[in-house]
Design a protein around this motif. Structure first.
Motif, mmCIF file in Angstrom:
data_model
loop_
_atom_site.group_PDB
_atom_site.id
_atom_site.type_symbol
_atom_site.label_atom_id
_atom_site.label_comp_id
_atom_site.label_asym_id
_atom_site.label_seq_id
_atom_site.Cartn_x
_atom_site.Cartn_y
_atom_site.Cartn_z
ATOM 1 N N UNK A 185 -27.826 26.969 -13.892
ATOM 2 C CA UNK A 185 -28.609 27.402 -13.033
ATOM 3 C C UNK A 185 -30.122 27.472 -13.032
ATOM 4 N N UNK A 186 -31.003 27.208 -12.223
ATOM 5 C CA UNK A 186 -32.433 27.122 -12.284
ATOM 6 C C UNK A 186 -32.851 27.708 -11.208
ATOM 7 N N UNK A 187 -34.397 27.949 -11.139
ATOM 8 C CA UNK A 187 -35.078 28.456 -10.204
ATOM 9 C C UNK A 187 -35.230 27.715 -8.897
ATOM 10 N N UNK A 188 -35.456 26.499 -8.993
ATOM 11 C CA UNK A 188 -35.526 25.587 -8.050
ATOM 12 C C UNK A 188 -34.176 24.635 -7.817
ATOM 13 N N UNK A 189 -33.061 25.283 -7.696
ATOM 14 C CA UNK A 189 -32.073 24.381 -7.825
ATOM 15 C C UNK A 189 -31.823 23.128 -6.953
ATOM 16 N N UNK A 190 -32.693 23.306 -5.787
ATOM 17 C CA UNK A 190 -32.628 22.126 -4.729
ATOM 18 C C UNK A 190 -33.562 21.209 -5.174
ATOM 19 N N UNK A 191 -34.484 21.260 -6.007
ATOM 20 C CA UNK A 191 -35.466 20.346 -6.463
ATOM 21 C C UNK A 191 -36.616 20.012 -5.233
ATOM 22 N N UNK A 192 -36.940 21.225 -4.654
ATOM 23 C CA UNK A 192 -37.852 21.038 -3.465
ATOM 24 C C UNK A 192 -39.192 20.574 -3.956
ATOM 25 N N UNK A 193 -39.510 21.220 -5.055
ATOM 26 C CA UNK A 193 -41.020 20.739 -5.642
ATOM 27 C C UNK A 193 -41.010 19.334 -5.699
ATOM 28 N N UNK A 194 -40.031 18.640 -5.926
ATOM 29 C CA UNK A 194 -40.249 17.267 -6.489
ATOM 30 C C UNK A 194 -40.250 16.521 -4.981
ATOM 31 N N UNK A 195 -39.804 17.005 -3.926
ATOM 32 C CA UNK A 195 -39.947 16.166 -2.617
ATOM 33 C C UNK A 195 -41.057 16.923 -1.981
ATOM 34 N N UNK A 196 -42.178 17.256 -2.482
ATOM 35 C CA UNK A 196 -43.358 17.567 -1.914
ATOM 36 C C UNK A 196 -44.394 16.970 -1.826
ATOM 37 N N UNK A 197 -44.857 16.172 -0.851
ATOM 38 C CA UNK A 197 -46.000 15.286 -0.896
ATOM 39 C C UNK A 197 -47.283 16.046 -0.997
ATOM 40 N N UNK A 198 -47.424 17.362 -0.246
ATOM 41 C CA UNK A 198 -48.596 18.267 -0.475
ATOM 42 C C UNK A 198 -47.879 19.394 -0.540
ATOM 43 N N UNK A 199 -48.594 20.467 -0.948
ATOM 44 C CA UNK A 199 -48.122 21.979 -1.314
ATOM 45 C C UNK A 199 -47.525 22.588 0.130
ATOM 46 N N UNK A 200 -46.451 23.015 0.075
ATOM 47 C CA UNK A 200 -45.986 23.746 1.265
ATOM 48 C C UNK A 200 -45.357 22.852 2.381
ATOM 49 N N UNK A 201 -44.898 21.569 1.802
ATOM 50 C CA UNK A 201 -44.245 20.607 2.674
ATOM 51 C C UNK A 201 -43.027 19.867 1.805
ATOM 52 N N UNK A 202 -41.790 19.929 2.300
ATOM 53 C CA UNK A 202 -40.889 19.134 1.658
ATOM 54 C C UNK A 202 -40.369 17.992 2.551
ATOM 55 N N UNK A 203 -40.405 16.878 2.282
ATOM 56 C CA UNK A 203 -39.765 15.625 2.856
ATOM 57 C C UNK A 203 -38.682 15.081 2.337
ATOM 58 N N UNK A 204 -37.558 15.407 2.429
ATOM 59 C CA UNK A 204 -36.371 15.035 1.803
ATOM 60 C C UNK A 204 -35.677 13.970 2.680
ATOM 61 N N UNK A 205 -35.259 14.349 3.913
ATOM 62 C CA UNK A 205 -34.677 13.602 4.763
ATOM 63 C C UNK A 205 -35.456 12.809 5.497
ATOM 64 N N UNK A 206 -35.138 11.336 6.073
ATOM 65 C CA UNK A 206 -35.885 10.323 6.657
ATOM 66 C C UNK A 206 -36.721 11.095 7.732
ATOM 67 N N UNK A 207 -36.050 11.623 8.446
ATOM 68 C CA UNK A 207 -36.759 12.237 9.882
ATOM 69 C C UNK A 207 -37.221 13.652 9.916
ATOM 70 N N UNK A 208 -37.158 14.458 8.817
ATOM 71 C CA UNK A 208 -37.153 15.513 8.909
ATOM 72 C C UNK A 208 -37.992 16.033 7.916
ATOM 73 N N UNK A 209 -38.865 17.232 7.865
ATOM 74 C CA UNK A 209 -39.714 17.979 7.087
ATOM 75 C C UNK A 209 -39.465 19.235 7.048
#
Length: 491
Positions: A158-182
């Protein structure tokens, strides 16, 4: 529910033509059917239990809390009252529940809060709906109030950020994981704080165990996110979450909607909020906020763009006549509402509880959209269920109502794999609780691994996880047995 018949109302559907309202039968389209002999049924009459989803609490239920005994309906329905009286300290909880609950329970909560990743924050609405005669087993208490006695040792993965959202953040407060969705995260506060929050790394204030990452609720801080979205023509879908869109001031809600609608390639927008489940009266009484939302929906429709509201009911116990009226107002205003539940042990992990929730949502014109396998978030081991149990629950649910009102059961693949149908694993070992997923549309070079809670495993599996030296061996064996040993394990 623990309410009496006098405290609930049944939204009746006419059972035969003699019960149809005069406005329908007198000159209405059904008048000529009055004289027909009713065809013989091919199905047995249903029991009243199957219509339970049509019951809605109509009483002044908040008066069960002594401190709210003199609160009028008009006052209780004001979002200002809800915000002002939200419980944010255990001492306040103790004060409001004095005489309703054993003091030992409050002591249990105090100890539970010492290691909880989320702060305490409960609206008067939710507080009033908890069954204080049996708080340990109440599905609302389980979601919002931790107790030390129910705590389970975290799975080692278990981790605090289990989905790895911070690794997919080009700028603070934005997650770009899927090709056409943020995923746009403009703020880090919510009307309540859920114990199981997947963003416990950021939402709310610091706790004794977690120093939070911060999302800034300031338009100037959002400009980089807007510029990034505008610069990427492949982005068609934006989810506005956080935190919670309910907590955005009307002018800021409107600003976000207007800017995103002005970006030509943005075609779909989803405002995400727990609000309707925990403070539905805001929709009825905070006219500025509700008007901002409906105006954005209307403006989007004029531009041929879809703007909807995504919400988060986990239990039918969260739903009252106030909820139904709020959802009816949105429906009449043309706002599409979809629901995303999290599967939680003791809350909605039985067929009976999940079917009841699905039918009740459908009855209010809220589309049951997703049921998430509980994310692998630290401090939530007692709330998680196994993949095996979820697959079986999904099997039972399928077919109980129309397909478009049947939710997809998904695993948000740990490490950033995105949403996978829970049954679509490429490998699953019920003994070790290791399930392996691929997500080719996100990254076809990686494997994503979910781990069942250790308490759900057979004795053999529990003993394997007791030996720390075996942990990586168990994972390596699972990857080898999956047939995808050439792929990298996303962590």
């Amino acid at each position: 529910m623990y309410y009496t018949e006098e405290e609930i109302t049944l939204i009746e559907e006419a059972e035969n033509f003699s019960e149809l309202p005069n406005s329908i039968t007198n000159g209405g389209n059904l008048e000529e059917l009055q004289e027909l002999k009713i065809p013989d049924p091919i199905k047995k009459p249903v029991s009243q239990d199957l219509l339970e989803h049509r019951y809605f609490i109509k009483s002044e239920f908040w008066k069960k809390i002594p401190a709210f005994k003199e609160v009028t309906e008009e006052e209780f329905l004001q979002s200002k009252f809800q915000n002002r009286n939200t419980v944010r300290k255990v001492e306040k909880l103790k004060e409001l529940t004095k005489g309703l609950v054993d003091p030992k329970f409050i002591e249990d909560v105090e100890k539970g809060m010492e290691t909880a990743p989320m702060n305490l924050s409960i609206s008067p609405y939710i507080l009033s709906l908890i069954n204080w005669d049996d708080p340990y087993n109440d599905p609302l208490r389980i979601q919002f109030i931790p107790v030390n006695s129910g705590k389970e040792q975290d799975h080692p993965k278990l981790t605090l950020d289990s989905l790895g959202e911070q690794d997919d953040s080009p700028v603070p407060g934005l997650v770009h994981r899927y090709f056409d969705k943020v995923l746009f995260l403009p703020l880090d506060v919510c009307p309540v704080y859920c114990r199981f929050c997947t963003r416990s790394y950021a939402i709310g204030g610091n706790t004794e165990t977690v120093d939070k990452v911060k999302f800034q609720n300031t338009p100037k801080k959002w400009h980089n996110a807007f510029a990034y979205i505008a610069s990427r023509p492949e982005i068609e879908d934006v989810v506005i979450s956080g935190g919670d869109a309910y907590m955005l001031a009307p002018d800021r809600l409107r600003l976000i909607g207007e800017i995103l609608l002005d970006i030509p390639h943005v075609r779909r927008m989803r405002f995400a909020t727990k609000g309707p489940a925990v403070m539905p009266m805001k929709i009825l009484t905070d006219n500025a906020w509700t008007s901002a939302l409906t105006d954005i929906v209307s403006a989007g429709r004029k531009k041929g763009k879809e703007v909807v509201l995504h919400t988060h009911f986990n239990s039918a116990n969260e739903i009252t006549e106030i909820t139904r009226q709020a959802m009816l107002q949105l429906f009449k205003s043309g706002v599409t509402v979809r629901n995303q539940s999290v599967l939680i042990k003791g809350v909605n992990d039985t067929a009976e509880s999940m079917i009841h929730l699905i039918r009740k949502l459908s009855y209010m014109n809220v589309q049951p959209y997703y049921v998430y396998q509980h994310d692998m978030v630290e401090g939530t081991e007692d709330m998680r269920t196994s993949i095996k149990d979820t697959v079986e629950l999904e099997r039972i649910i399928r077919g109980v109502t129309a397909g478009f009102n049947t939710p997809l059961f998904v695993t948000d693949a740990p490490g950033g794999g995105g949403k996978r149908d829970v049954h679509s694993h490429d490998y699953y070992d019920e003994v070790t609780g290791i399930s392996i997923y691929r997500s080719p549309s996100v990254d076809d070079s990686k494997l994503y691994i979910y781990f069942d809670p250790i308490s759900s495993l057979p004795t053999e599996g529990q003993k394997l996880w007791e030996d720390e030296s075996l942990h990586e061996v168990l994972i390596e064996n699972a990857i080898e047995n999956s047939g995808y040993a050439s792929l990298e394990h996303a962590q």
